[in-house]
Motif scaffolding. Sequence first.
Motif, PDB file in Angstrom:
ATOM      1  N   ALA A   1      -8.810   5.577 -10.304  1.00  0.00           N
ATOM      2  CA  ALA A   1      -9.281   4.475  -9.480  1.00  0.00           C
ATOM      3  C   ALA A   1      -8.185   3.983  -8.543  1.00  0.00           C
ATOM      4  CB  ALA A   1      -9.770   3.333 -10.367  1.00  0.00           C
ATOM      5  N   GLN A   2      -6.946   3.985  -9.017  1.00  0.00           N
ATOM      6  CA  GLN A   2      -5.830   3.547  -8.182  1.00  0.00           C
ATOM      7  C   GLN A   2      -5.623   4.493  -7.005  1.00  0.00           C
ATOM      8  OE1 GLN A   2      -4.027   0.623  -8.735  1.00  0.00           O
ATOM      9  NE2 GLN A   2      -3.223   1.043  -6.690  1.00  0.00           N
ATOM     10  N   VAL A   3      -5.787   5.794  -7.241  1.00  0.00           N
ATOM     11  CA  VAL A   3      -5.656   6.753  -6.148  1.00  0.00           C
ATOM     12  C   VAL A   3      -6.755   6.540  -5.113  1.00  0.00           C
ATOM     13  CG1 VAL A   3      -5.799   9.205  -5.545  1.00  0.00           C
ATOM     14  CG2 VAL A   3      -4.451   8.480  -7.519  1.00  0.00           C
ATOM     15  N   VAL A   4      -7.993   6.317  -5.581  1.00  0.00           N
ATOM     16  CA  VAL A   4      -9.085   6.031  -4.644  1.00  0.00           C
ATOM     17  C   VAL A   4      -8.752   4.794  -3.814  1.00  0.00           C
ATOM     18  CG1 VAL A   4     -11.520   5.393  -4.429  1.00  0.00           C
ATOM     19  CG2 VAL A   4     -10.830   7.109  -6.111  1.00  0.00           C
ATOM     20  N   LYS A   5      -8.272   3.759  -4.476  1.00  0.00           N
ATOM     21  CA  LYS A   5      -7.922   2.515  -3.790  1.00  0.00           C
ATOM     22  C   LYS A   5      -6.839   2.749  -2.746  1.00  0.00           C
ATOM     23  CE  LYS A   5      -5.139  -1.450  -3.970  1.00  0.00           C
ATOM     24  NZ  LYS A   5      -3.661  -1.601  -3.957  1.00  0.00           N
ATOM     25  N   ASP A   6      -5.798   3.525  -3.118  1.00  0.00           N
ATOM     26  CA  ASP A   6      -4.710   3.782  -2.173  1.00  0.00           C
ATOM     27  C   ASP A   6      -5.197   4.568  -0.967  1.00  0.00           C
ATOM     28  OD1 ASP A   6      -2.979   2.451  -3.832  1.00  0.00           O
ATOM     29  OD2 ASP A   6      -2.231   4.262  -4.817  1.00  0.00           O
TER      30      ASP A   6
ATOM     31  N   PRO B   1       6.557   6.851  -3.681  1.00  0.00           N
ATOM     32  CA  PRO B   1       7.035   5.596  -4.279  1.00  0.00           C
ATOM     33  C   PRO B   1       6.140   5.161  -5.434  1.00  0.00           C
ATOM     34  CG  PRO B   1       7.059   5.443  -1.883  1.00  0.00           C
ATOM     35  CD  PRO B   1       6.359   6.721  -2.222  1.00  0.00           C
ATOM     36  N   THR B   2       6.755   4.639  -6.481  1.00  0.00           N
ATOM     37  CA  THR B   2       6.035   4.118  -7.632  1.00  0.00           C
ATOM     38  C   THR B   2       6.420   2.653  -7.816  1.00  0.00           C
ATOM     39  OG1 THR B   2       7.789   5.018  -9.049  1.00  0.00           O
ATOM     40  CG2 THR B   2       5.804   6.337  -8.791  1.00  0.00           C
ATOM     41  N   TYR B   3       5.831   2.000  -8.804  1.00  0.00           N
ATOM     42  CA  TYR B   3       6.111   0.577  -8.946  1.00  0.00           C
ATOM     43  C   TYR B   3       6.311   0.185 -10.395  1.00  0.00           C
ATOM     44  CZ  TYR B   3       1.222   0.029 -10.363  1.00  0.00           C
ATOM     45  OH  TYR B   3       0.026   0.124 -11.021  1.00  0.00           O
TER      46      TYR B   3
ATOM     47  N   VAL C   1       0.856  -1.179   0.000  1.00  0.00           N
ATOM     48  CA  VAL C   1       0.000   0.000   0.000  1.00  0.00           C
ATOM     49  C   VAL C   1       0.893   1.230   0.000  1.00  0.00           C
ATOM     50  CG1 VAL C   1      -1.795   1.276   1.221  1.00  0.00           C
ATOM     51  CG2 VAL C   1      -1.788  -1.234   1.280  1.00  0.00           C
ATOM     52  N   ARG C   2       0.698   2.082  -0.991  1.00  0.00           N
ATOM     53  CA  ARG C   2       1.552   3.265  -1.099  1.00  0.00           C
ATOM     54  C   ARG C   2       1.290   4.211   0.062  1.00  0.00           C
ATOM     55  NH1 ARG C   2       0.392   6.272  -6.223  1.00  0.00           N
ATOM     56  NH2 ARG C   2      -1.170   7.345  -4.979  1.00  0.00           N
ATOM     57  N   PRO C   3       2.327   4.685   0.727  1.00  0.00           N
ATOM     58  CA  PRO C   3       2.119   5.600   1.858  1.00  0.00           C
ATOM     59  C   PRO C   3       1.720   6.985   1.388  1.00  0.00           C
ATOM     60  CG  PRO C   3       4.458   5.331   1.421  1.00  0.00           C
ATOM     61  CD  PRO C   3       3.744   4.375   0.503  1.00  0.00           C
TER      62      PRO C   3
ATOM     63  N   LYS D   1       3.893 -11.708  -8.709  1.00  0.00           N
ATOM     64  CA  LYS D   1       2.477 -11.885  -8.405  1.00  0.00           C
ATOM     65  C   LYS D   1       1.855 -10.697  -7.688  1.00  0.00           C
ATOM     66  CE  LYS D   1       2.860 -16.934  -8.075  1.00  0.00           C
ATOM     67  NZ  LYS D   1       2.614 -18.123  -7.233  1.00  0.00           N
ATOM     68  N   HIS D   2       2.652  -9.945  -6.944  1.00  0.00           N
ATOM     69  CA  HIS D   2       2.098  -8.898  -6.095  1.00  0.00           C
ATOM     70  C   HIS D   2       2.664  -7.533  -6.469  1.00  0.00           C
ATOM     71  CE1 HIS D   2       1.938 -12.619  -3.500  1.00  0.00           C
ATOM     72  NE2 HIS D   2       0.654 -12.235  -3.531  1.00  0.00           N
ATOM     73  N   MET D   3       1.936  -6.528  -6.066  1.00  0.00           N
ATOM     74  CA  MET D   3       2.376  -5.159  -6.329  1.00  0.00           C
ATOM     75  C   MET D   3       3.367  -4.732  -5.259  1.00  0.00           C
ATOM     76  SD  MET D   3       0.186  -1.626  -6.483  1.00  0.00           S
ATOM     77  CE  MET D   3      -0.739  -2.134  -7.917  1.00  0.00           C
ATOM     78  N   LEU D   4       4.566  -4.366  -5.697  1.00  0.00           N
ATOM     79  CA  LEU D   4       5.579  -3.840  -4.799  1.00  0.00           C
ATOM     80  C   LEU D   4       5.965  -2.443  -5.246  1.00  0.00           C
ATOM     81  CD1 LEU D   4       8.064  -6.834  -4.290  1.00  0.00           C
ATOM     82  CD2 LEU D   4       6.087  -6.201  -2.907  1.00  0.00           C
ATOM     83  N   TYR D   5       6.015  -1.520  -4.318  1.00  0.00           N
ATOM     84  CA  TYR D   5       6.496  -0.175  -4.636  1.00  0.00           C
ATOM     85  C   TYR D   5       8.018  -0.214  -4.569  1.00  0.00           C
ATOM     86  CZ  TYR D   5       1.756   1.514  -4.500  1.00  0.00           C
ATOM     87  OH  TYR D   5       0.428   1.725  -4.790  1.00  0.00           O
ATOM     88  N   ASN D   6       8.643  -0.192  -5.741  1.00  0.00           N
ATOM     89  CA  ASN D   6      10.079  -0.454  -5.808  1.00  0.00           C
ATOM     90  C   ASN D   6      10.866   0.601  -6.579  1.00  0.00           C
ATOM     91  OD1 ASN D   6       8.981  -1.072  -8.285  1.00  0.00           O
ATOM     92  ND2 ASN D   6       9.541  -3.237  -8.262  1.00  0.00           N
ATOM     93  N   THR D   7      10.236   1.695  -6.993  1.00  0.00           N
ATOM     94  CA  THR D   7      10.940   2.783  -7.666  1.00  0.00           C
ATOM     95  C   THR D   7      10.402   4.110  -7.160  1.00  0.00           C
ATOM     96  OG1 THR D   7       9.380   2.933  -9.520  1.00  0.00           O
ATOM     97  CG2 THR D   7      11.209   1.376  -9.765  1.00  0.00           C
TER      98      THR D   7
END
Length: 1021
Positions: A621-626, A314-316, A214-216, A329-335
């Motif tokens: 939609a991604q922002v709403v989800k975060d 953070p982005t991914y 989950v993006r902070p 398989k999973h979303m990782l914030y890695n960039t």
Amino acid sequence: MQSVVLPKKYVRPPKATADRKKGGTALANYKWHKRAAAAVLACLMTAAALPATAAFAAKTDTVQTTAASAEKAVSDTGGDLTYEEQETYSDYYDQYAEQSRPAAEITVSGADFQKADCESYEAGSYTDKNGESRNNALIWNNAEGSFSYQLNVPETGIYSVQMTYCPIVSNTSEISVSLAIDGEVPYDTASRLKLNKVYQNKTEIKTDDVGNQVRPAQEQIELWQTTWLGDSDGLFNEPVFFYLEKGTHEITLSSEKAYFALETIRFAQPEEVSDYDTYVSSVNASVSKDSTPSGVVRIEGENAVLKSDSVLYPTYDNSSSSISPSDPKHMLYNTIGSGNWEKALQTITWQVDAGTLAGDGWYKLGIKARQEEMRGFYSNRRIYIDGKVPSEEFDQVKFYYDTDFRMTTVQNDDGEDVCVYLTAGEDHTITMEVIPGEIGDSMRQLDAIVLDLNTYYRKIVMITGPEPDKYTDYYVHEKIPELVDEFQRISDELKAIQGHIESLANSKGSEAASLEQMTVILDKCISEPLQIPNYLSQIKDYITSLSSWMRDYRDQPLEVDYLELASPDADFPSAKAGFWSAISYSFQRFTASWDEDYSSLSSTTGDDAIEVWVSLGRDQAQVVKDLVESEFQQQYNVPISINLVVGGVVEATLADKGPDVALFLGGEFPVNLAARGLLADVSQMDGYDEMTRLYQDTAMVPYQYEGGTYGLPLTRSWAMMFYRKDVLSELGFTQAPQTWEELIDMLPALQRSYMSAGLVLPAVAADANQATISAATESGLTFASLLLQRGQNYYNSAQTKTTFDTNAAIDAFEMWTDFYTKYDFDQQYDAFSRFRTGEYPIVVSDYCTFFNQLAVAAPEIDGLWGFAPIPGTLQEDGTISHAVNSNNTGAVIFNKVDKKTNGMDNAWTFLKWFCSTEVQVEYGTQIEGLLGQMGRYATANTEALTQLAWSTDEANTILGAMDELEEIPIIPASYSVTRNVMNAFRDVVNNNENPRDTLMSYNRDINEEITRKRENLGLDS
């Protein structure tokens, strides 16, 4: 401590009036036809060479100027056409760059101001987040105001400005100040100097129940900063400077986006960056390069500790196993960075914690990053170690174009890695700052060139019209004597710039194609001046292309995976994935996709989870989800499943496959769903009255049906009037039109110069004879505005029939159609292009979309335009009504949610949370961060609107227009109303039918359909 707090009140923009050029009545009897006879055209062309045209004559021996002011960086918002012409910083730089640079320093304390004009400020000590206090500081805890200081300059010369300040946590997204010397802002950039705020991750990066991170959220923090004032336009690498003569001067800082504590203002010369040998000799190193402990230390990009902007979160990118970390398989914030880290002066800081390094020593710096947007070019970063640039090699580090991540190291001109000395027992920081690099010099020249090209294009149009007759010789090169020479100058400059850009790209090709196209057409104009009118459309298209190219290549995008510090004897690990590793990773991603629901963004499941459909793009939609996962679920522990579904809400609901809550549902859909008993009446919910206080009075109207309210507003946008101050001023006007009559009175002067104004009509589909007409009346439709301004709405109080048979409606309809019959307005036109070129110096358009389009895509006319409420109608009491309706989207709750445990209460709790001021501001800020200014959020929440990225003047103008919004109710038969109104319009304009009789005829059809629809729904008719 000195404390001054003055009462604050909202001041509405004045409704000033001024003398106008008259002639609307005469023009009503004489149309300026575009396809007039050749003889008449010849007469008109002679008349076109009026003093108004001469007013446009370029003064080629003077410096290039643009309009700006000390308080307003982009636009004027009051309708006043007076503006101060200011030198660009580019011209100012050329004029004074060779002046002496005195070694003298002049430092002024923030609290030592001589004059103050501010509602709320303090003078004294201020302490930041880390407990560091600074004394004798100005605490500017207000958005607006100005402070003046006395400056004693010991020696004439140019000085840069360094400020020590602490950003105060506030609702503004940036700090922007204007610096005036002796009452004058010396150049345009000085009116919009930026001071970076400081942001950090609000929490650690967390993982949800199914393994997705989950993006902070980002939060502002207060830290003392020391920075040189730089060029936020991205044209110069070094700090801006000011020319000061020996003696006493008054320095005035003013702002509409303040909120900071100021310790000192220092006029001095920036410290020169040393060469690498000098740096090495200056370091008191206890360890040599050979004795540095061997090893490599990695700092993940997403773990940055400080950022200058809230959008640098953070982005991914999970496309490859080479990205650290990665998961198929999973979303990782890695960039970090991606498309958000591209504007000049933006910074990101990473920390090397004490004990991370194996020991004191010399370390190479490697950055694994990707720049995949500027093909053929490189992005530039300036790197600071512990707040200082160690040597020239760190002053500009180039990141070349590549579709994959690559390792970039700091090297000297010989391609050898350079090292910095770091101690192991203390913390260190690595900061990377966006700078324009060598391309900035070309961009500053192109800014002036595009402005000149637009000016000459407009001059030619004033003689030939936008569609010249190919059989007529206009002799524009004789009527504009300097035209050919200026085209030659511009062509030569473009060729030189093209050569410079191709040398930077180390190739010839599409990187500079826009410049080459422009030079080719200019050379044709130079060789055949009589053919210039025939090239007019190509000139316009190539100006647009060139402006777009400048916008794209002015930015400096970069996405960082990680940073590494390596001892001199160690090699950086490969940035590429191994063959078998890549194959395995791709296979795992492929198999994982079988179980992935791409429409569902949330991992939350269960019978009692609230299904929320977002009717926008994936980014929104991604922002709403975060936000839901990082804030709502943490606070309320209510299960929410966010799904991206565009369209099909009605069909899915009727099939019992619909959502529990829908966000951003607009138009007629809420009322149509409510008419079928599918939506919950939110006016019956606890806390509804408190929620309505967040909105303007009429905001709920589009969601009301038969006494109930079936949604809460989310977005609200409406039409406003945009005007070119420079063009209208040169035509002799002193004020933008306040009323429709004043607009009509301006038309003779505009149309004599082949100019006009643009009004709102429904978008035209592929078939030019048909229009795409929404069931909800589009905002800014002239008929609707004219009717609302006459104090009348579309329907009677019971909404059983229209009011189109009244005198007010007939008068409004006749005036609307007159614009297109008597005054020859275009039904179809490119508002942006015609406004930018000045062909349409007045355009009525959506305030949010058009404002941001101009700010982003037309930088060459910054300061030359303003916006105000649409023209209004004079009332009996002498006031002017600027009433207009809006386009809107909202949030609705479906009755089916009541089948779930506490379903209705949970859904209402979610709606109240999402519509709250705090969340609306956070959502709007993040969307603008993802999509840039073009994605600025048109929130319906009045409190949130003032906390988005609008300046105070802009927000006040928008709120002033919002105060006059009058909404047209949505009824089940709205589709018939809008369709027949447009049919009546086309009959009058295209078929020359009588306006009164036509409206009456179509009104009978409308009322019959309203009656039929109400009877079908079991309503009284």
